[in-house]
Scaffold this motif. Structure first.
Motif, PDB file in Angstrom:
ATOM      1  N   MET A 244      -7.410   3.723  18.955  1.00 32.00           N
ATOM      2  CA  MET A 244      -7.008   3.861  20.350  1.00 32.00           C
ATOM      3  C   MET A 244      -7.736   5.016  21.026  1.00 32.00           C
ATOM      4  SD  MET A 244      -2.879   3.102  20.182  1.00 32.00           S
ATOM      5  CE  MET A 244      -2.685   3.016  21.966  1.00 32.00           C
ATOM      6  N   ALA A 245      -8.060   6.052  20.240  1.00 39.87           N
ATOM      7  CA  ALA A 245      -8.760   7.224  20.776  1.00 39.87           C
ATOM      8  C   ALA A 245     -10.276   7.068  20.742  1.00 39.87           C
ATOM      9  CB  ALA A 245      -8.347   8.470  19.993  1.00 39.87           C
ATOM     10  N   GLY A 246     -10.774   5.891  20.385  1.00 40.55           N
ATOM     11  CA  GLY A 246     -12.212   5.650  20.406  1.00 40.55           C
ATOM     12  C   GLY A 246     -12.901   5.755  19.069  1.00 40.55           C
ATOM     13  N   GLY A 247     -12.170   6.156  18.012  1.00 41.73           N
ATOM     14  CA  GLY A 247     -12.765   6.252  16.683  1.00 41.73           C
ATOM     15  C   GLY A 247     -13.954   7.193  16.646  1.00 41.73           C
ATOM     16  N   HIS A 248     -14.795   7.038  15.631  1.00 42.72           N
ATOM     17  CA  HIS A 248     -15.962   7.920  15.511  1.00 42.72           C
ATOM     18  C   HIS A 248     -16.971   7.678  16.613  1.00 42.72           C
ATOM     19  CE1 HIS A 248     -17.439   4.237  13.553  1.00 42.72           C
ATOM     20  NE2 HIS A 248     -18.637   4.669  13.834  1.00 42.72           N
ATOM     21  N   PHE A 249     -16.912   6.509  17.267  1.00 41.36           N
ATOM     22  CA  PHE A 249     -17.825   6.247  18.376  1.00 41.36           C
ATOM     23  C   PHE A 249     -17.626   7.291  19.482  1.00 41.36           C
ATOM     24  CE2 PHE A 249     -16.589   2.071  16.577  1.00 41.36           C
ATOM     25  CZ  PHE A 249     -17.817   1.678  16.073  1.00 41.36           C
ATOM     26  N   GLU A 250     -16.380   7.712  19.666  1.00 44.88           N
ATOM     27  CA  GLU A 250     -16.061   8.649  20.740  1.00 44.88           C
ATOM     28  C   GLU A 250     -16.697  10.013  20.499  1.00 44.88           C
ATOM     29  OE1 GLU A 250     -14.356   9.733  24.363  1.00 44.88           O
ATOM     30  OE2 GLU A 250     -14.348   7.754  23.411  1.00 44.88           O
ATOM     31  N   TRP A 251     -16.436  10.604  19.312  1.00 46.44           N
ATOM     32  CA  TRP A 251     -16.942  11.958  19.106  1.00 46.44           C
ATOM     33  C   TRP A 251     -18.414  12.001  18.732  1.00 46.44           C
ATOM     34  CZ3 TRP A 251     -18.395  12.833  14.010  1.00 46.44           C
ATOM     35  CH2 TRP A 251     -17.727  12.113  13.000  1.00 46.44           C
ATOM     36  N   MET A 252     -18.971  10.877  18.248  1.00 49.24           N
ATOM     37  CA  MET A 252     -20.408  10.833  18.005  1.00 49.24           C
ATOM     38  C   MET A 252     -21.185  10.495  19.272  1.00 49.24           C
ATOM     39  SD  MET A 252     -20.695   9.101  14.213  1.00 49.24           S
ATOM     40  CE  MET A 252     -22.469   9.403  14.111  1.00 49.24           C
ATOM     41  N   ASN A 253     -20.445  10.159  20.334  1.00 46.96           N
ATOM     42  CA  ASN A 253     -21.039   9.937  21.647  1.00 46.96           C
ATOM     43  C   ASN A 253     -22.058   8.812  21.636  1.00 46.96           C
ATOM     44  OD1 ASN A 253     -21.185  10.527  24.392  1.00 46.96           O
ATOM     45  ND2 ASN A 253     -22.962  11.864  24.133  1.00 46.96           N
ATOM     46  N   LYS A 254     -21.678   7.675  21.030  1.00 48.09           N
ATOM     47  CA  LYS A 254     -22.605   6.543  20.991  1.00 48.09           C
ATOM     48  C   LYS A 254     -21.842   5.232  20.848  1.00 48.09           C
ATOM     49  CE  LYS A 254     -23.484   6.126  16.025  1.00 48.09           C
ATOM     50  NZ  LYS A 254     -24.527   6.033  14.998  1.00 48.09           N
ATOM     51  N   ASP A 255     -22.497   4.153  21.225  1.00 45.59           N
ATOM     52  CA  ASP A 255     -22.000   2.797  20.988  1.00 45.59           C
ATOM     53  C   ASP A 255     -20.585   2.588  21.519  1.00 45.59           C
ATOM     54  OD1 ASP A 255     -22.088   0.222  20.202  1.00 45.59           O
ATOM     55  OD2 ASP A 255     -22.327   0.587  18.063  1.00 45.59           O
ATOM     56  N   TYR A 256     -20.429   2.863  22.820  1.00 47.88           N
ATOM     57  CA  TYR A 256     -19.108   2.711  23.421  1.00 47.88           C
ATOM     58  C   TYR A 256     -18.668   1.250  23.473  1.00 47.88           C
ATOM     59  CZ  TYR A 256     -19.200   7.616  24.707  1.00 47.88           C
ATOM     60  OH  TYR A 256     -19.232   8.986  24.659  1.00 47.88           O
ATOM     61  N   ASP A 257     -19.622   0.317  23.502  1.00 48.38           N
ATOM     62  CA  ASP A 257     -19.256  -1.093  23.471  1.00 48.38           C
ATOM     63  C   ASP A 257     -18.510  -1.432  22.184  1.00 48.38           C
ATOM     64  OD1 ASP A 257     -20.355  -1.576  25.933  1.00 48.38           O
ATOM     65  OD2 ASP A 257     -22.268  -2.313  25.165  1.00 48.38           O
ATOM     66  N   SER A 258     -18.993  -0.882  21.063  1.00 48.38           N
ATOM     67  CA  SER A 258     -18.317  -1.122  19.784  1.00 48.38           C
ATOM     68  C   SER A 258     -16.922  -0.506  19.776  1.00 48.38           C
ATOM     69  CB  SER A 258     -19.143  -0.546  18.630  1.00 48.38           C
ATOM     70  OG  SER A 258     -20.370  -1.228  18.489  1.00 48.38           O
ATOM     71  N   ALA A 259     -16.788   0.668  20.401  1.00 50.90           N
ATOM     72  CA  ALA A 259     -15.474   1.301  20.480  1.00 50.90           C
ATOM     73  C   ALA A 259     -14.509   0.425  21.276  1.00 50.90           C
ATOM     74  CB  ALA A 259     -15.594   2.685  21.135  1.00 50.90           C
ATOM     75  N   ALA A 260     -14.991  -0.125  22.377  1.00 47.39           N
ATOM     76  CA  ALA A 260     -14.148  -1.001  23.203  1.00 47.39           C
ATOM     77  C   ALA A 260     -13.771  -2.268  22.444  1.00 47.39           C
ATOM     78  CB  ALA A 260     -14.875  -1.350  24.499  1.00 47.39           C
ATOM     79  N   GLN A 261     -14.719  -2.798  21.673  1.00 43.78           N
ATOM     80  CA  GLN A 261     -14.443  -4.005  20.892  1.00 43.78           C
ATOM     81  C   GLN A 261     -13.394  -3.731  19.823  1.00 43.78           C
ATOM     82  OE1 GLN A 261     -18.223  -5.357  19.379  1.00 43.78           O
ATOM     83  NE2 GLN A 261     -19.075  -5.661  21.429  1.00 43.78           N
ATOM     84  N   GLU A 262     -13.468  -2.567  19.180  1.00 46.96           N
ATOM     85  CA  GLU A 262     -12.471  -2.220  18.163  1.00 46.96           C
ATOM     86  C   GLU A 262     -11.088  -2.060  18.793  1.00 46.96           C
ATOM     87  OE1 GLU A 262     -12.744  -2.041  14.780  1.00 46.96           O
ATOM     88  OE2 GLU A 262     -14.680  -2.972  15.209  1.00 46.96           O
ATOM     89  N   ARG A 263     -11.043  -1.422  19.975  1.00 50.13           N
ATOM     90  CA  ARG A 263      -9.755  -1.274  20.649  1.00 50.13           C
ATOM     91  C   ARG A 263      -9.167  -2.634  21.018  1.00 50.13           C
ATOM     92  NH1 ARG A 263     -11.710   3.750  23.047  1.00 50.13           N
ATOM     93  NH2 ARG A 263     -12.781   2.535  24.649  1.00 50.13           N
ATOM     94  N   ALA A 264     -10.042  -3.537  21.485  1.00 48.79           N
ATOM     95  CA  ALA A 264      -9.567  -4.861  21.903  1.00 48.79           C
ATOM     96  C   ALA A 264      -8.928  -5.614  20.741  1.00 48.79           C
ATOM     97  CB  ALA A 264     -10.719  -5.667  22.485  1.00 48.79           C
ATOM     98  N   LYS A 265      -9.389  -5.355  19.524  1.00 54.02           N
ATOM     99  CA  LYS A 265      -8.852  -6.035  18.346  1.00 54.02           C
ATOM    100  C   LYS A 265      -7.421  -5.609  18.019  1.00 54.02           C
ATOM    101  CE  LYS A 265     -13.399  -6.538  16.089  1.00 54.02           C
ATOM    102  NZ  LYS A 265     -14.212  -6.118  14.921  1.00 54.02           N
ATOM    103  N   LEU A 266      -6.978  -4.506  18.600  1.00 50.15           N
ATOM    104  CA  LEU A 266      -5.645  -4.003  18.292  1.00 50.15           C
ATOM    105  C   LEU A 266      -4.556  -4.942  18.794  1.00 50.15           C
ATOM    106  CD1 LEU A 266      -6.012  -0.190  19.087  1.00 50.15           C
ATOM    107  CD2 LEU A 266      -6.003  -1.287  16.835  1.00 50.15           C
ATOM    108  N   GLY A 267      -4.821  -5.614  19.898  1.00 50.28           N
ATOM    109  CA  GLY A 267      -3.816  -6.526  20.437  1.00 50.28           C
ATOM    110  C   GLY A 267      -2.977  -5.887  21.525  1.00 50.28           C
ATOM    111  N   GLU A 268      -2.302  -6.718  22.286  1.00 46.12           N
ATOM    112  CA  GLU A 268      -1.585  -6.277  23.476  1.00 46.12           C
ATOM    113  C   GLU A 268      -0.457  -5.296  23.174  1.00 46.12           C
ATOM    114  OE1 GLU A 268      -0.751  -5.560  27.240  1.00 46.12           O
ATOM    115  OE2 GLU A 268      -2.491  -6.683  26.483  1.00 46.12           O
ATOM    116  N   ALA A 269       0.229  -5.477  22.034  1.00 44.91           N
ATOM    117  CA  ALA A 269       1.363  -4.596  21.727  1.00 44.91           C
ATOM    118  C   ALA A 269       0.934  -3.133  21.671  1.00 44.91           C
ATOM    119  CB  ALA A 269       1.993  -5.005  20.397  1.00 44.91           C
TER     120      ALA A 269
END
Length: 290
Positions: A244-269
């Motif tokens: 939810m916090a962006g994973g390692h993509f967030e603090w490594m400052n790269k591949d934000y599309d992958s971070a968004a895709q991982e968040r989307a997999k979490l589901g609506e709940a």
């Protein structure tokens, strides 16, 4: 000096310093460690701690944003001297109650001063260390909200676990700053930190005296796994909070599309909690305001 990223990761001098860094880390994990996590955070903490008029509630809230100081306070609270045969403390609030306000202020101030002296070495990695700290705070907020929503662990324990889950990355950045070849190649450092931060972080938490169930729950938190419909334990809460916090993509400052895709997999709940997480993160950051 090598120019390509591939050369950057395989140069002989660089490989030698990477090996020595990991070797040094292995040796240090058996000692009481003090290292900076974010230079700006340390300065702000130092200012708060140096003001005798700041109430202990504000001190505790501010200290709870520093993964290393929080971990050391928890370790002291769980020492043989302080435990008095009681159950282990698993959150900072319990640590403050067990240690006492005067001891908390004194210990936190001592650690912050040491961090301030060491923090200048992080200037070459200031961007990534600041992003890493902000990611840790957001993860702590997400873990807190998840615990409030789904239970399994107390919100305070979830907050602490979320804050320290990437402590290994902060430690590795500090150690990398000790080596000239690594300081000159931030891309290589990011690669090295990503590769090793989980296993070194777990060992680091054990060496700091963090309760085993918390240390183990941080294991492989950046490795994709099936998302449970509801978090079953602390490990699930850390994993979901980290995503939810962006994973390692967030603090490594790269591949934000992958971070968004991982968040989307979490589901609506889980995604439905986004606003609550952002509000909680803002509340935590407010602890450092004057």
């Amino acid at each position: 000096m090598p120019n390509s990223r591939e050369d950057d990761k395989t140069g002989d001098a660089l490989k030698a310093q990477r090996f020595h860094m990991l070797e040094d880390i292995a040796g240090e994990l058996s000692h009481k460690l003090v290292f900076p996590t974010c230079f700006d955070l340390t300065i702000r903490l130092r200012e708060l701690l140096d003001d005798p008029e700041v109430p202990i509630e504000k001190i505790s809230a501010a200290v709870s944003l520093d993964p290393l100081i929080s971990s050391r306070l928890l370790s002291v609270a769980n020492s043989v001297l302080n435990r008095r045969n009681g159950p282990p403390v698993k959150d900072l609030q319990g640590a403050v109650m067990r240690i006492g306000t005067k001891s908390v202020r004194a210990l936190a101030l001592s650690l912050a001063m040491k961090q301030l002296l060491l923090g200048k070495g992080l200037t070459d990695f200031d961007g990534i260390s600041t992003r890493l700290w902000k990611h840790s705070v957001t993860s702590a907020a997400a873990c807190t909200v998840l615990a409030q929503k789904f239970g399994r662990v107390t919100p305070d324990q979830a907050m602490f676990a979320g804050l320290v889950h990437d402590l290994g990355a902060s430690y590795m950045l500090y150690r990398a700053a000790q080596y000239e070849e690594l300081r000159e190649r931030p891309d290589t450092v990011r690669h090295l930190v990503y590769q090793w931060h989980e296993s070194i972080g777990e060992s680091l938490l054990f060496s700091l005296g963090i309760p085993e169930d918390i240390a183990v729950a941080t294991r492989d938190h950046d490795h994709p796994r099936p998302v449970p419909e509801y978090p079953r334990n602390l490990a699930d809460i850390i994993y979901i909070g980290n995503v939810m916090a962006g994973g390692h993509f967030e603090w490594m400052n790269k591949d934000y599309d992958s971070a968004a895709q991982e968040r989307a997999k979490l589901g609506e709940a889980y995604l439905a909690l986004t606003d609550e997480v952002e509000s909680m993160a803002q509340e935590l950051h407010a602890a450092l305001d004057g």
